[in-house]
Design a protein around this motif. Sequence first.
Motif, PDB file in Angstrom:
ATOM      1  N   THR A 179       1.372  -1.046  -0.179  1.00 25.07           N
ATOM      2  CA  THR A 179      -0.212   0.284  -0.338  1.00 25.07           C
ATOM      3  C   THR A 179       0.779   1.633   0.104  1.00 25.07           C
TER       4      THR A 179
ATOM      5  N   GLN B 189       2.105   8.877  -6.832  1.00 26.41           N
ATOM      6  CA  GLN B 189       3.830   8.035  -7.308  1.00 26.41           C
ATOM      7  C   GLN B 189       5.106   8.296  -6.899  1.00 26.41           C
TER       8      GLN B 189
ATOM      9  N   ARG C 106      -4.144   2.882  -0.559  1.00 21.29           N
ATOM     10  CA  ARG C 106      -4.378   2.433  -2.101  1.00 21.29           C
ATOM     11  C   ARG C 106      -3.136   1.589  -2.452  1.00 21.29           C
ATOM     12  N   ARG C 107      -3.436   1.494  -3.447  1.00 17.68           N
ATOM     13  CA  ARG C 107      -1.601   0.633  -3.585  1.00 17.68           C
ATOM     14  C   ARG C 107      -1.382   1.067  -5.181  1.00 17.68           C
TER      15      ARG C 107
ATOM     16  N   LYS D  42      -4.727   8.135   0.262  1.00 18.45           N
ATOM     17  CA  LYS D  42      -4.622   7.621  -0.597  1.00 18.45           C
ATOM     18  C   LYS D  42      -3.569   6.090   0.287  1.00 18.45           C
TER      19      LYS D  42
ATOM     20  N   GLU E 193      -2.783   2.073  -8.678  1.00 18.31           N
ATOM     21  CA  GLU E 193      -4.604   3.165  -8.652  1.00 18.31           C
ATOM     22  C   GLU E 193      -4.343   4.916  -8.616  1.00 18.31           C
TER      23      GLU E 193
END
Length: 276
Positions: free
Chosen positions: A129, A175, A165-166, A162, A169
């Motif tokens: 995650t 990122q 989240r991965r 977030k 996503e």
Amino acid sequence: MGLRRKRHEERAGERAGDSAARGASPTGGHAVELRAVQRRYGRGSTAVHALRGIELALPSGTFTAVMGPSGSGKSTFLQCAAGLDRPTAGTVALGGTVITGMSENKLTELRRTRLGFVFQAFNLLPSLTVEQNVLLPMRLAGLRPDRRRAAEVLDRVGLGDKARRRPGELSGGQQQRVALARALVTAPDVIFADEPTGALDTTTAAEVLGLLRTAVDRSGATVVMVTHDPAAAAYADRVLFLADGLLVDHLDGAPADRIAARMRTLTARAPMGAAA
């Protein structure tokens, strides 16, 4: 800020002890120092001299951009300054600790606890995650993962919602902000950024650069960034220019157009077939 001050005090004691053990005095006030640093690949007539004697001292709490034509030695400079590569000659000190000659184990420990890294390719683990990616430096350093600290840095980069989240996503810009949060989580002495906006569009790049700038201005971080983009370099306090393995020029607080003009001059003079 509390974590940074506490770690600064702890490191000051560590550095004094380390320096005394080596018979050397600590280097006060400088986050990065390179003294007569050379890096040569190969031997004899085919040797490539990527760095030819770099002399540099970067104060703590500053943002420095490093630019130069292709083959000027930018990547080698970053790798040697960050302890990812060993110079052929000269010394490198980070936060007052001389790292030249350190064992690989000690270098690895130093990189995990006192340095942060942001790369063009993000380098996030897709199976973890966002929160787990941010906490990874703490886990690798053998520290107890501090979820409150992770939440703090994720909030700082605008990703507080977030955490679960991965990476897959998230957008590219998100990122990279996760990667920045990961770099900040241990309150490092220095953040090394290698083309951090190279894979981002102009708007998203500006957001990431603004966060790096804020980390310097509000949190006292030290950032050293290699970039080819004059607009990115304009966020820095100082731009250093490399050519053929030498520091040949610098600009302080310069706008993008002036930086671009200086780069055009250097590129026109760059020798063919120089080292990366």
